[in-house]
Design a protein around this motif. Structure first.
Motif, PDB file in Angstrom:
ATOM      1  N   GLY A 143      38.115  45.880  10.880  1.00 56.62           N
ATOM      2  CA  GLY A 143      38.670  45.387  12.138  1.00 56.62           C
ATOM      3  C   GLY A 143      37.611  44.812  13.054  1.00 56.62           C
ATOM      4  N   LEU A 144      37.875  44.874  14.334  1.00 57.43           N
ATOM      5  CA  LEU A 144      36.988  44.302  15.350  1.00 57.43           C
ATOM      6  C   LEU A 144      36.155  45.391  16.011  1.00 57.43           C
ATOM      7  N   PRO A 145      34.976  45.032  16.521  1.00 58.60           N
ATOM      8  CA  PRO A 145      34.156  46.025  17.224  1.00 58.60           C
ATOM      9  C   PRO A 145      34.758  46.388  18.583  1.00 58.60           C
ATOM     10  N   ILE A 146      34.352  47.539  19.080  1.00 59.97           N
ATOM     11  CA  ILE A 146      34.785  48.022  20.389  1.00 59.97           C
ATOM     12  C   ILE A 146      33.554  48.137  21.285  1.00 59.97           C
ATOM     13  N   ASP A 147      33.657  47.656  22.516  1.00 56.73           N
ATOM     14  CA  ASP A 147      32.580  47.809  23.492  1.00 56.73           C
ATOM     15  C   ASP A 147      32.873  49.008  24.398  1.00 56.73           C
TER      16      ASP A 147
END
Length: 349
Positions: free
Chosen positions: A334-338
């Motif tokens: 998936g996508l990274p989380i900040d």
């Protein structure tokens, strides 16, 4: 004369029957040749998934990131009713990983999933596992593609590397000296991230300058000492980007101890729990990651699919993880989380 020939014919048939039945008796398993490799075939094609044993090998044991992966892997094992073994070396060392893999080969597990400390040096032992009929996949950190079936990546490496540089640049005002703290140059995934971090800086932020890359071997103490040395050797340093989970907390602590909070930006990859205090006190500004627990869960889920013979398709929904993407022989979770001071309390891993 006819009776003698008939007796010989019966005798030969009996020998063939004995030979064939003897070849079939091998603890319920036999060997076949397929694409040049020896692979175990079960006589009982209805082997239940409860019998599957999946061995997970992290780069290193005992650090929060891989502890969270283990939690997810064991949860998936329970949910899917498969046996999960999780064992890693005390330090990030490919030779110790090799020894663990050798042990799993002796234990005749069904699949080995490894986060590789070296993409090439683990090749021979992984090939040995495959010749024994053990399936091999990688996760988190890849090997050369010919040593495994597929690689489970957390995020697209180019997107992540460029995103990490964007985060650092935004907090540095897009100019000044910065350093990178990486886990290991040998680890394929870390190397890919770093190449895109640097490429993004060179292409988009020409007023920034990379002064040093520090290799930490995913060791917290070595990371702290490396950050201290950076602050001492480069008095004009304005940013540190840590690309392994132990780097940012060590760098943030070094910045805090040196009285440089607010003067040196600390960003990179780490877990919310490791960085919570540093984000709150300002010694770090923004941290990026994905859910390592979901990564562990996904690894066991896809390993189970392979063992059952299920096809892994682009967009497939994995319970407790989400929809995956397929890019060649790589699965992207998936996508990274900040994580920032504003949202850090929403996460606990």
């Amino acid at each position: 004369m006819l009776n003698i020939k008939h007796s010989i014919k019966i005798f030969v048939c009996l020998l063939i029957a004995i030979f064939v039945s003897g070849c079939g008796a091998n603890d319920g398993k036999y060997q076949i040749i397929y694409n040049g490799e020896q692979k175990k075939e079960q006589k009982n094609q209805n082997k239940s998934k409860e019998d599957f044993t999946i061995a997970i090998v992290p780069k290193v044991s005992g650090i929060p990131y891989f502890n969270a992966v283990e939690e997810g892997a064991l949860e998936a094992g329970k949910d899917l009713n498969v046996n999960v073994l999780f064992e890693g070396p005390p330090i990030a060392d490919w030779q110790q990983q090799r020894n663990i893999i050798e042990d799993f080969i002796q234990r005749d597990v069904d699949l080995i999933a490894v986060s590789a400390n070296d993409p090439k040096k683990l090749g021979p032992v992984l090939q040995k596992a495959r010749e024994k009929g053990i399936r091999v996949i990688t996760w988190d950190s890849d090997t050369d593609a010919n040593y495994r079936e597929l690689f489970i990546n957390m995020v697209d490496p180019e997107n992540l590397g460029r995103h990490l540089m964007d985060n650092l640049a935004s907090k540095m005002g897009e100019k000044g000296e910065y350093a990178i703290m990486t886990g290991s140059h040998a680890a394929a995934t870390s190397s890919a991230w770093m190449s895109y971090i640097i490429k993004q800086q060179e292409e988009v932020y020409p007023e920034m300058k990379l002064v040093k890359v520090v290799e930490t071997d995913d060791n917290p103490q070595k990371s702290y000492m490396g950050a201290q040395k950076l602050l001492k050797d480069y008095p004009n340093l304005q940013g540190i980007l840590g690309s392994s989970s132990v780097g940012p907390p060590a760098a943030a602590q070094a910045v805090l101890d040196a009285g440089k909070t607010g003067k040196v930006t600390v960003t990179g990859l780490s877990t919310p729990n490791l960085m919570r205090t540093h984000l709150e006190d300002g010694s770090s500004q923004i941290i990026t990651l994905w859910s390592p627990k979901k990564l562990g869960y996904l690894t066991v889920s896809l390993a189970n699919d392979l063992l059952k013979g299920d096809k892994i398709k682009d967009g497939k929904h994995i319970g407790k993880v989400g929809n995956i993407k397929i890019k060649g022989d790589t699965v992207i979770m998936g996508l990274p989380i900040d994580f920032t001071r504003e949202n850090i309390d929403q996460y606990d891993f």
